[in-house]
Design a protein around this motif. Structure first.
Motif, PDB file in Angstrom:
ATOM      1  N   SER A 210      -6.269   3.814 -23.916  1.00 35.01           N
ATOM      2  CA  SER A 210      -4.927   3.865 -23.326  1.00 35.01           C
ATOM      3  C   SER A 210      -4.258   5.208 -23.605  1.00 35.01           C
ATOM      4  O   SER A 210      -3.604   5.788 -22.732  1.00 35.01           O
ATOM      5  CB  SER A 210      -4.067   2.728 -23.878  1.00 35.01           C
ATOM      6  N   ASP A 211      -4.430   5.695 -24.828  1.00 39.77           N
ATOM      7  CA  ASP A 211      -3.860   7.002 -25.181  1.00 39.77           C
ATOM      8  C   ASP A 211      -4.488   8.106 -24.341  1.00 39.77           C
ATOM      9  O   ASP A 211      -3.792   9.035 -23.901  1.00 39.77           O
ATOM     10  CB  ASP A 211      -4.075   7.292 -26.659  1.00 39.77           C
ATOM     11  N   TYR A 212      -5.789   7.998 -24.126  1.00 43.82           N
ATOM     12  CA  TYR A 212      -6.497   9.013 -23.342  1.00 43.82           C
ATOM     13  C   TYR A 212      -6.005   9.023 -21.896  1.00 43.82           C
ATOM     14  O   TYR A 212      -5.720  10.088 -21.323  1.00 43.82           O
ATOM     15  CB  TYR A 212      -8.000   8.733 -23.387  1.00 43.82           C
ATOM     16  N   VAL A 213      -5.887   7.839 -21.303  1.00 42.59           N
ATOM     17  CA  VAL A 213      -5.404   7.739 -19.917  1.00 42.59           C
ATOM     18  C   VAL A 213      -3.992   8.300 -19.806  1.00 42.59           C
ATOM     19  O   VAL A 213      -3.658   9.023 -18.864  1.00 42.59           O
ATOM     20  CB  VAL A 213      -5.446   6.270 -19.441  1.00 42.59           C
ATOM     21  N   SER A 299       3.505  -0.758 -14.179  1.00 38.33           N
ATOM     22  CA  SER A 299       2.164  -1.188 -14.563  1.00 38.33           C
ATOM     23  C   SER A 299       1.854  -0.627 -15.951  1.00 38.33           C
ATOM     24  O   SER A 299       2.074   0.561 -16.205  1.00 38.33           O
ATOM     25  CB  SER A 299       1.130  -0.686 -13.546  1.00 38.33           C
ATOM     26  N   PHE A 300       1.390  -1.501 -16.852  1.00 36.12           N
ATOM     27  CA  PHE A 300       1.045  -1.021 -18.193  1.00 36.12           C
ATOM     28  C   PHE A 300       0.033  -1.968 -18.829  1.00 36.12           C
ATOM     29  O   PHE A 300      -0.100  -3.130 -18.442  1.00 36.12           O
ATOM     30  CB  PHE A 300       2.301  -0.900 -19.076  1.00 36.12           C
ATOM     31  N   ASP A 301      -0.715  -1.441 -19.808  1.00 34.35           N
ATOM     32  CA  ASP A 301      -1.725  -2.222 -20.510  1.00 34.35           C
ATOM     33  C   ASP A 301      -1.051  -3.294 -21.362  1.00 34.35           C
ATOM     34  O   ASP A 301      -0.036  -3.040 -22.029  1.00 34.35           O
ATOM     35  CB  ASP A 301      -2.579  -1.323 -21.410  1.00 34.35           C
ATOM     36  N   SER A 302      -1.603  -4.490 -21.356  1.00 40.30           N
ATOM     37  CA  SER A 302      -0.953  -5.634 -21.987  1.00 40.30           C
ATOM     38  C   SER A 302      -0.732  -5.448 -23.483  1.00 40.30           C
ATOM     39  O   SER A 302       0.235  -5.954 -24.043  1.00 40.30           O
ATOM     40  CB  SER A 302      -1.784  -6.903 -21.743  1.00 40.30           C
ATOM     41  N   SER A 308       5.064  -0.108 -27.724  1.00 42.34           N
ATOM     42  CA  SER A 308       5.865   0.919 -27.061  1.00 42.34           C
ATOM     43  C   SER A 308       6.680   0.353 -25.898  1.00 42.34           C
ATOM     44  O   SER A 308       7.510   1.049 -25.328  1.00 42.34           O
ATOM     45  CB  SER A 308       4.967   2.052 -26.567  1.00 42.34           C
ATOM     46  N   ILE A 309       6.423  -0.910 -25.563  1.00 39.91           N
ATOM     47  CA  ILE A 309       7.198  -1.597 -24.515  1.00 39.91           C
ATOM     48  C   ILE A 309       7.636  -2.957 -25.031  1.00 39.91           C
ATOM     49  O   ILE A 309       6.831  -3.710 -25.579  1.00 39.91           O
ATOM     50  CB  ILE A 309       6.371  -1.763 -23.221  1.00 39.91           C
ATOM     51  N   GLU A 310       8.919  -3.275 -24.877  1.00 37.31           N
ATOM     52  CA  GLU A 310       9.444  -4.565 -25.316  1.00 37.31           C
ATOM     53  C   GLU A 310      10.085  -5.293 -24.136  1.00 37.31           C
ATOM     54  O   GLU A 310      10.625  -4.657 -23.233  1.00 37.31           O
ATOM     55  CB  GLU A 310      10.488  -4.380 -26.426  1.00 37.31           C
ATOM     56  N   ILE A 319      12.120  -2.666 -22.093  1.00 31.95           N
ATOM     57  CA  ILE A 319      12.561  -1.488 -22.829  1.00 31.95           C
ATOM     58  C   ILE A 319      11.340  -0.611 -23.082  1.00 31.95           C
ATOM     59  O   ILE A 319      10.413  -1.020 -23.795  1.00 31.95           O
ATOM     60  CB  ILE A 319      13.223  -1.874 -24.157  1.00 31.95           C
ATOM     61  N   ILE A 320      11.310   0.560 -22.483  1.00 29.70           N
ATOM     62  CA  ILE A 320      10.184   1.486 -22.633  1.00 29.70           C
ATOM     63  C   ILE A 320      10.555   2.501 -23.705  1.00 29.70           C
ATOM     64  O   ILE A 320      11.483   3.304 -23.534  1.00 29.70           O
ATOM     65  CB  ILE A 320       9.872   2.190 -21.300  1.00 29.70           C
ATOM     66  N   LYS A 321       9.847   2.451 -24.830  1.00 32.56           N
ATOM     67  CA  LYS A 321      10.170   3.324 -25.955  1.00 32.56           C
ATOM     68  C   LYS A 321       9.578   4.724 -25.790  1.00 32.56           C
ATOM     69  O   LYS A 321      10.104   5.684 -26.342  1.00 32.56           O
ATOM     70  CB  LYS A 321       9.645   2.701 -27.259  1.00 32.56           C
ATOM     71  N   LYS A 322       8.470   4.819 -25.090  1.00 34.81           N
ATOM     72  CA  LYS A 322       7.826   6.112 -24.913  1.00 34.81           C
ATOM     73  C   LYS A 322       7.600   6.337 -23.422  1.00 34.81           C
ATOM     74  O   LYS A 322       6.695   5.774 -22.818  1.00 34.81           O
ATOM     75  CB  LYS A 322       6.491   6.160 -25.663  1.00 34.81           C
ATOM     76  N   VAL A 323       8.434   7.168 -22.833  1.00 34.63           N
ATOM     77  CA  VAL A 323       8.360   7.418 -21.388  1.00 34.63           C
ATOM     78  C   VAL A 323       7.196   8.363 -21.101  1.00 34.63           C
ATOM     79  O   VAL A 323       7.032   9.379 -21.778  1.00 34.63           O
ATOM     80  CB  VAL A 323       9.679   8.042 -20.881  1.00 34.63           C
TER      81      VAL A 323
END
Length: 336
Positions: A210-213, A299-302, A308-310, A319-323
Motif C-alpha cells: 500500500s505504501d509503495y502504491v 477508494s482505499f485499502d481496507s 490513516s482513515i477513520e 476522516i483522512i489523516k494523510k492526504v
C-alpha cells in the motif's frame, strides 16, 4: 506427486479415561490411484488451514519428531523398512499427546513424497465420519469415510530445505483446532520453533505494498490492477503450500520495472524475509473500499480503516489523516 513411501498406523483411544494404544503397521502402503487421490485431497485440505511455520530446534530432545527425522535422513530414506521403523517410533511417541489432549485417537498417516525437485514429509492424524451411500441394489447403506476436513494434528516438512540448512520455515503445522495447549504440545512433539509469524509477515507485506502504491501516485485503475496481481499470486501460493517470494512478486507487480517493488521494500527496511508464508485469513481481509456519490469518488485499502482513515459513525463522515500527495498538490494549486 510421486509417493516415495507412505504408511498408516492406528492410535486407539476408546474414552478419555483409557490410555491410548498403538496398532502399528508392519509395511508401507501399496501404490494405488485411490492413495494418490486421497493424498491430493489431504494436501488441499491442509493448505486451507491456519498454520504456523518454523524449523527444528538444534536443542530438540531425542524424542521429538525433528530429532528422529534427522537420524532417519542420515540413512536410505527410500528404504521401506527404515521408513516403517521411523514412523512407528514417531507414532509411539505421539500417544502421550493424544492421551493428554484428545478424547479419541485416529489413523496416523505419514507420506514421503516428491514434487519437482523438492521432497516433503506429510503427517496427519485422520478421523472418520459417518455417512451414507447407495449400494448395488439401490438401497441406502451406512458408510464410514475419512474426514479430511478435520485435521486435528497435521504437519508438513520440506525435507529438501531442511537438509540444505538455509531456511527457518521449512516446517508447517496446523494450529486452528483443539486450543492453545494442544497446539503447543504438538509443536513441542515436533521439536519445532516458530521461525516466522505468517499473519504478521503477511500484514507487513500488504502494508508495504500500500505504501509503495501510494508513493508512486498511481491512477486508480492501475492501483487496482497491481492489487489484483498481488492477491492472485499470494492466494495461489497459499493453495499450493508455497511461500510468497519477494523478487517473484515484484516482477508480477510491475513487469516494466520488475525490481522496483523489491528495491522499495529493501530501501524502506520493512524487515521482511525474502520468502513469506502467506496467511489466508489476512489475505481475505485485504480488499478495497470503493464508493461514488454526488461527484465524490473514494477508494482505499481496507486495512487503512482505523489507521490513516477513520469513520465517524455519528456524523457519517470519513476522516483522512494523510492526504495523498497528488490530491494535496491539486488542492493547493486551486487555493492559490
Amino acid at each position: 506427486m510421486p509417493i516415495i513411501n507412505s504408511i498408516v498406523h492406528r492410535i486407539d483411544k476408546s474414552s478419555s479415561d483409557q490410555p491410548a494404544t498403538l496398532a502399528a503397521a508392519d509395511e508401507a502402503l501399496s501404490a494405488s490411484p485411490a492413495l494418490d487421490e486421497m493424498l491430493a485431497s489431504l494436501k488441499d485440505s491442509y493448505h486451507a488451514k491456519t498454520k504456523a511455520w518454523g524449523y527444528f530446534a538444534d536443542a530438540a530432545t531425542a524424542h521429538t519428531l525433528g530429532a528422529a527425522l534427522a537420524r532417519h535422513l542420515e540413512g536410505d530414506t527410500a528404504d521401506e523398512q527404515t521408513f516403517v521403523a521411523f514412523t512407528r517410533q514417531a507414532a509411539e511417541s505421539l500417544k502421550t499427546l493424544v492421551d493428554d489432549h484428545l478424547p479419541v485417537g485416529g489413523h496416523l498417516l505419514f507420506a514421503h513424497t516428491r514434487q519437482g525437485d523438492a521432497e516433503h514429509l506429510t503427517l496427519a492424524l485422520l478421523h472418520h465420519r459417518e455417512g451414507y451411500a447407495i449400494d448395488a441394489s439401490l438401497g441406502v447403506v451406512p458408510v464410514r469415510q475419512l474426514n479430511l476436513g478435520q485435521l486435528t494434528l497435521a504437519a508438513r516438512v520440506d525435507l529438501t530445505q531442511m537438509q540444505a540448512g538455509t531456511s527457518r520455515q521449512y516446517v508447517s503445522y496446523n494450529k486452528d483446532r483443539g486450543g492453545k495447549k494442544l497446539a503447543e504440545g504438538f509443536r513441542d512433539w515436533l521439536g519445532c520453533e516458530e521461525g516466522v509469524d505468517a499473519s504478521s509477515e503477511t500484514r507487513t507485506l500488504l502494508k508495504a505494498f500500500s505504501d509503495y502504491v501510494e508513493s508512486e501516485d498511481l491512477p486508480e485503475a492501475q492501483s487496482r490492477e497491481k492489487t489484483d496481481a498481488l492477491i492472485d499470486y499470494a492466494n495461489g501460493q497459499a493453495r499450493s503450500g508455497e511461500p510468497i517470494t519477494l523478487d517473484q512478486l515484484s516482477e508480477l507487480v510491475d513487469e516494466q520495472q520488475p525490481k522496483a517493488f523489491y528495491d522499495y521494500i529493501r530501501n524502506q527496511d520493512y524487515g521482511l524475509s525474502p520468502e513469506i508464508p502467506p496467511d489466508k485469513r489476512t489475505l481475505q481481509q485485504f480488499r478495497r473500499f470503493t464508493g461514488r456519490a454526488s461527484g465524490v469518488s473514494i477508494s482505499f485499502d481496507s486495512h487503512l480503516l482505523g489507521d490513516s482513515i477513520e469513520y465517524d459513525a455519528q456524523q457519517d463522515r470519513l476522516i483522512i489523516k494523510k492526504v495523498p500527495g497528488q490530491l494535496r498538490d491539486q488542492i493547493k494549486q486551486r487555493r492559490e
